[in-house]
Design a protein around this motif. Structure first.
Motif, PDB file in Angstrom:
ATOM      1  N   LEU A 186       0.546  -0.806   0.367  1.00  0.00           N
ATOM      2  CA  LEU A 186       0.177  -0.152  -0.102  1.00  0.00           C
ATOM      3  C   LEU A 186       1.275   0.881   0.198  1.00  0.00           C
ATOM      4  CD1 LEU A 186      -2.223   1.113   0.083  1.00  0.00           C
ATOM      5  CD2 LEU A 186      -2.428   0.788   2.433  1.00  0.00           C
ATOM      6  N   CYS A 187       0.802   1.779  -0.964  1.00  0.00           N
ATOM      7  CA  CYS A 187       1.218   3.305  -1.504  1.00  0.00           C
ATOM      8  C   CYS A 187       1.194   3.728  -1.394  1.00  0.00           C
ATOM      9  CB  CYS A 187       2.970   2.435  -2.462  1.00  0.00           C
ATOM     10  SG  CYS A 187       4.052   3.933  -2.919  1.00  0.00           S
ATOM     11  N   PHE A 188       1.678   5.353  -0.236  1.00  0.00           N
ATOM     12  CA  PHE A 188       0.971   6.869  -0.869  1.00  0.00           C
ATOM     13  C   PHE A 188       1.770   7.456  -1.401  1.00  0.00           C
ATOM     14  CE2 PHE A 188      -2.345   4.573   2.086  1.00  0.00           C
ATOM     15  CZ  PHE A 188      -3.231   5.828   1.992  1.00  0.00           C
ATOM     16  N   ALA A 189       3.085   7.805  -0.730  1.00  0.00           N
ATOM     17  CA  ALA A 189       4.133   8.311  -1.749  1.00  0.00           C
ATOM     18  C   ALA A 189       3.749   8.508  -3.387  1.00  0.00           C
ATOM     19  CB  ALA A 189       5.661   8.133  -1.534  1.00  0.00           C
ATOM     20  N   SER A 190       4.241   9.270  -3.421  1.00  0.00           N
ATOM     21  CA  SER A 190       3.758   9.742  -5.172  1.00  0.00           C
ATOM     22  C   SER A 190       4.749   9.303  -5.824  1.00  0.00           C
ATOM     23  CB  SER A 190       4.124  11.380  -5.491  1.00  0.00           C
ATOM     24  OG  SER A 190       4.045  11.370  -6.746  1.00  0.00           O
ATOM     25  N   LEU A 191       4.367   8.203  -6.697  1.00  0.00           N
ATOM     26  CA  LEU A 191       4.975   7.458  -8.186  1.00  0.00           C
ATOM     27  C   LEU A 191       6.180   8.295  -8.318  1.00  0.00           C
ATOM     28  CD1 LEU A 191       1.832   4.919  -9.246  1.00  0.00           C
ATOM     29  CD2 LEU A 191       4.103   4.517  -7.772  1.00  0.00           C
ATOM     30  N   SER A 192       6.658   9.752  -8.390  1.00  0.00           N
ATOM     31  CA  SER A 192       7.254  10.642  -9.266  1.00  0.00           C
ATOM     32  C   SER A 192       8.381  10.730  -8.360  1.00  0.00           C
ATOM     33  CB  SER A 192       6.442  11.807  -9.332  1.00  0.00           C
ATOM     34  OG  SER A 192       6.197  12.578  -8.226  1.00  0.00           O
ATOM     35  N   ASN A 193       7.881  10.397  -7.096  1.00  0.00           N
ATOM     36  CA  ASN A 193       9.273  10.387  -6.217  1.00  0.00           C
ATOM     37  C   ASN A 193       9.726   9.142  -5.667  1.00  0.00           C
ATOM     38  OD1 ASN A 193      10.141  10.183  -3.156  1.00  0.00           O
ATOM     39  ND2 ASN A 193       9.964  11.929  -2.966  1.00  0.00           N
ATOM     40  N   GLY A 194      11.168   8.835  -5.216  1.00  0.00           N
ATOM     41  CA  GLY A 194      11.948   7.619  -5.299  1.00  0.00           C
ATOM     42  C   GLY A 194      11.539   6.917  -4.231  1.00  0.00           C
ATOM     43  N   LEU A 195      10.844   7.372  -2.853  1.00  0.00           N
ATOM     44  CA  LEU A 195      10.739   6.475  -2.447  1.00  0.00           C
ATOM     45  C   LEU A 195       8.917   5.419  -2.563  1.00  0.00           C
ATOM     46  CD1 LEU A 195       9.957   5.918   0.849  1.00  0.00           C
ATOM     47  CD2 LEU A 195       8.327   7.575   0.990  1.00  0.00           C
ATOM     48  N   ALA A 196       8.174   5.680  -3.903  1.00  0.00           N
ATOM     49  CA  ALA A 196       7.649   5.035  -4.167  1.00  0.00           C
ATOM     50  C   ALA A 196       8.368   4.381  -5.097  1.00  0.00           C
ATOM     51  CB  ALA A 196       5.947   5.761  -4.613  1.00  0.00           C
ATOM     52  N   PHE A 197       8.844   4.879  -6.520  1.00  0.00           N
ATOM     53  CA  PHE A 197       9.659   4.415  -7.923  1.00  0.00           C
ATOM     54  C   PHE A 197      10.634   3.387  -7.516  1.00  0.00           C
ATOM     55  CE2 PHE A 197      12.098   4.594 -11.074  1.00  0.00           C
ATOM     56  CZ  PHE A 197      11.445   4.132 -12.351  1.00  0.00           C
ATOM     57  N   ASN A 198      10.513   3.727  -6.259  1.00  0.00           N
ATOM     58  CA  ASN A 198      11.854   1.940  -6.652  1.00  0.00           C
ATOM     59  C   ASN A 198      11.693   1.067  -5.203  1.00  0.00           C
ATOM     60  OD1 ASN A 198      14.069   3.580  -7.552  1.00  0.00           O
ATOM     61  ND2 ASN A 198      14.366   5.079  -5.805  1.00  0.00           N
ATOM     62  N   THR A 199      10.484   0.956  -4.372  1.00  0.00           N
ATOM     63  CA  THR A 199      10.221   0.678  -3.385  1.00  0.00           C
ATOM     64  C   THR A 199       8.614  -0.472  -3.909  1.00  0.00           C
ATOM     65  OG1 THR A 199       8.596   1.521  -1.994  1.00  0.00           O
ATOM     66  CG2 THR A 199      11.150   1.348  -1.522  1.00  0.00           C
ATOM     67  N   SER A 200       7.774   0.015  -5.299  1.00  0.00           N
ATOM     68  CA  SER A 200       6.419  -0.069  -4.640  1.00  0.00           C
ATOM     69  C   SER A 200       6.049  -0.432  -6.477  1.00  0.00           C
ATOM     70  CB  SER A 200       5.342   1.072  -4.157  1.00  0.00           C
ATOM     71  OG  SER A 200       6.165   1.044  -3.263  1.00  0.00           O
ATOM     72  N   LEU A 201       7.135   0.188  -7.291  1.00  0.00           N
ATOM     73  CA  LEU A 201       6.230   0.151  -9.117  1.00  0.00           C
ATOM     74  C   LEU A 201       6.871  -1.143  -9.313  1.00  0.00           C
ATOM     75  CD1 LEU A 201       4.738   1.338 -11.315  1.00  0.00           C
ATOM     76  CD2 LEU A 201       6.358   3.003 -11.473  1.00  0.00           C
ATOM     77  N   LEU A 202       8.292  -1.359 -10.467  1.00  0.00           N
ATOM     78  CA  LEU A 202       8.352  -2.574 -10.868  1.00  0.00           C
ATOM     79  C   LEU A 202       9.268  -3.642  -9.324  1.00  0.00           C
ATOM     80  CD1 LEU A 202       9.793  -3.850 -13.353  1.00  0.00           C
ATOM     81  CD2 LEU A 202      11.567  -2.231 -13.290  1.00  0.00           C
ATOM     82  N   SER A 203      10.022  -2.913  -8.794  1.00  0.00           N
ATOM     83  CA  SER A 203       9.585  -4.132  -8.315  1.00  0.00           C
ATOM     84  C   SER A 203       8.700  -5.020  -7.568  1.00  0.00           C
ATOM     85  CB  SER A 203      10.873  -3.333  -6.427  1.00  0.00           C
ATOM     86  OG  SER A 203       9.470  -2.319  -6.082  1.00  0.00           O
ATOM     87  N   ALA A 204       7.427  -4.540  -7.269  1.00  0.00           N
ATOM     88  CA  ALA A 204       6.427  -5.751  -7.202  1.00  0.00           C
ATOM     89  C   ALA A 204       5.842  -6.205  -8.376  1.00  0.00           C
ATOM     90  CB  ALA A 204       4.515  -4.221  -6.836  1.00  0.00           C
ATOM     91  N   PHE A 205       6.419  -6.108  -9.647  1.00  0.00           N
ATOM     92  CA  PHE A 205       5.782  -6.790 -10.862  1.00  0.00           C
ATOM     93  C   PHE A 205       6.679  -7.799 -11.138  1.00  0.00           C
ATOM     94  CE2 PHE A 205       3.684  -2.319 -12.510  1.00  0.00           C
ATOM     95  CZ  PHE A 205       2.954  -2.497 -11.838  1.00  0.00           C
ATOM     96  N   LEU A 206       7.734  -7.602 -10.816  1.00  0.00           N
ATOM     97  CA  LEU A 206       9.155  -8.250 -10.590  1.00  0.00           C
ATOM     98  C   LEU A 206       8.660  -9.650 -10.283  1.00  0.00           C
ATOM     99  CD1 LEU A 206      12.552  -6.004 -11.100  1.00  0.00           C
ATOM    100  CD2 LEU A 206      11.472  -7.209 -12.607  1.00  0.00           C
ATOM    101  N   VAL A 207       8.428  -9.115  -8.643  1.00  0.00           N
ATOM    102  CA  VAL A 207       7.566 -10.766  -8.386  1.00  0.00           C
ATOM    103  C   VAL A 207       6.045 -11.493  -8.213  1.00  0.00           C
ATOM    104  CG1 VAL A 207       9.608 -10.383  -6.509  1.00  0.00           C
ATOM    105  CG2 VAL A 207       7.419  -9.325  -6.336  1.00  0.00           C
TER     106      VAL A 207
END
Length: 480
Positions: A186-207
């Motif tokens: 559950l991600c509330f940080a903006s996807l343009s920010n590294g906190l979300a971009f690095n932890t929650s976008l592609l990383s989720a899809f990889l696994v």
């Protein structure tokens, strides 16, 4: 090619749930199909343009993720712009980077030299197409994604990333933190920010994990409801989210599936962290990364770690020596290439051995990174990076203001706040300079505390007298 990695990952997970917001959700198969359709729309809008540049400026949503994948599938380079950027910032980005398209929300202030086109209408998103600019800077041959960070000149620096760097950031984060297909984020940080971009976008899809996107004000009630409804095992947000949660009754029973909470590297009040852990039993992990180098550390045991954790896979850190703090330097597989709009500025911070000199001061304690200070005028308020020079210069241009200094202080609650000292006549209404800023910069760059003085106190060398400036805010209840 980054899109090859993403497409392979998405197609490997079939009908498993992929991404959801408060209004809609898609399985991995549906996400692949939806992004295919949107990529065709993007290509139709950009006939004959080479490596088109597409800005995405919007809040978290399924439509954002579909657009991001569609832009990559169309052979374009996505530029991830902070949703909160003001009209002046968006104009500067367009001027500096030469965007071909901007995908945005209807309320986004868009530079005037664009023509609205409604072909790429995905939920709340609109599209503006810009005239071809022949004077724009050339992209690096291997650039596949661009993101932004505050620049020392008052203009956002555009960081160019190779596809491999984006991939390694996500893969190393998943590996180093134990992210698996059974997790829900559950991600509330903006996807343009590294906190979300690095932890929650592609990383989720990889696994094959589930990505749930929160948007709007992260009130305790909204966060709690989404945690229960999504059965999320990981929560990602800025410190304000956790401060909101601990201000109301909270228990482990209310969050039965949550196993890990991740906050940005902005200072999190130790009392807030302890209250959250005591009430929920869930470790609250401080994420540490920088825009230019990606995710850097993660604590194997955040309950006992003395700092921000140990280096992630693919990361090397060095800081200080002989027990004394020093400039933190990093070399990572997820490092950016350069700044598109600031020639040589990025390269000047990279040594011959490939280590990037950050603006942080710290040391390593039993392998864990402990930060002790900063070397630059970039201020971190609630996870938002603010260039003090940029805000000061904008304030100095406000009617009635002769000089301005922006700094970070503690408010009456002990929380970091953005403050400004203005040299002006004593009858100046602080609302005027604030309105001046609101027309130019993002809302989070508007100081919440303002002090008006006849002259800015300075040393004999002309430098601002920082100690004297901070004393003006010792009693913040009486500050405008």
């Amino acid at each position: 090619m980054l899109i090859d990695v993403i497409t392979q990952a998405v197609r490997a997970h079939g009908d498993a749930p992929a991404v959801a917001d408060r209004q809609s959700s898609l399985s991995y198969r549906e996400l692949d199909a939806a992004s295919d359709r949107r990529s065709a729309d993007v290509r139709r809008l950009l006939p004959g343009r080479e490596r088109p540049r597409v800005g995405i400026q919007a809040g978290n949503s399924v439509a954002y993720v579909v657009t991001y994948l569609a832009v990559l599938k169309a052979g374009c380079v996505p530029f991830l712009v902070d949703r909160a950027s003001g009209a002046q910032e968006t104009r500067v980005i367009q001027e500096d980077c030469g965007l071909d398209l901007l995908v945005h929300e209807e309320s986004t202030p868009v530079p005037e030299h664009g023509s609205r086109c409604g072909v790429l209408r995905t939920g709340p998103l609109h599209t503006t197409r810009f005239a071809v600019r022949h004077d724009r800077p050339d992209l690096h041959d291997e650039t596949e994604v661009c993101r932004f960070t505050s620049g020392s000149t008052g203009r956002p620096n555009c960081i160019e990333f190779r596809g491999r760097a984006v991939h390694r950031a996500a893969a190393n984060w998943a590996d180093g933190t134990g992210l698996s297909g059974g997790d829900g984020i559950l991600c509330f940080a903006s996807l343009s920010n590294g906190l979300a971009f690095n932890t929650s976008l592609l990383s989720a899809f990889l696994v094959g994990a589930r990505l749930h996107l929160g948007s709007g004000l992260p009130t305790a009630g909204a966060v709690s409801r989404m945690l229960r409804g999504s059965a999320a095992t990981r929560l990602v947000g800025f410190p304000a989210l956790y401060e909101s949660l601990v201000r109301r009754p909270l228990s482990a029973e209310a969050l039965p599936d949550l196993r890990t909470a991740i906050s940005s590297a902005a200072p999190l009040n130790p009392a807030t962290r302890q209250q959250f852990v005591d009430r929920t039993g869930v470790p609250l992990q401080n994420y540490f990364g920088i825009a230019e180098a990606g995710p850097l550390t993660f604590a194997r045991n955040p309950l006992t770690d003395p700092g921000l954790g140990q280096p992630l896979p693919g990361v090397e850190l060095r800081a200080g020596g002989d027990g004394e703090p020093g400039v933190v330097e990093v070399r990572s597989e997820s490092m950016g290439t350069r700044y598109l709009n600031a020639p040589k500025a990025f390269e000047s911070r990279v040594g011959a051995d490939g280590f990037y000199r950050t603006s942080d001061i710290g040391c390593l304690s039993n392998g864990s990174l402990v930060l002790t200070g900063r070397t630059s005028q970039v201020i971190n308020i609630g996870g938002r990076k603010i260039d003090a020079v940029e805000v000061s210069e904008a304030l100095a241009g406000a009617p009635g203001v002769r000089d301005a200094i922006v700094l970070e202080v503690a408010d009456r609650h002990g929380t970091s706040a953005l403050a400004a000292v203005l040299a002006a006549d004593p009858d100046l209404d602080p609302a005027g300079p604030r309105r001046h800023l609101a027309r130019r910069l993002a809302p989070y760059k508007i100081p919440s505390l303002v002090r008006i003085v006849a002259e800015i106190p300075r040393s004999s060398s002309g430098k601002p007298a920082t100690a004297a400036l901070r004393r003006m805010f010792d009693d913040s209840e009486n500050v405008q």
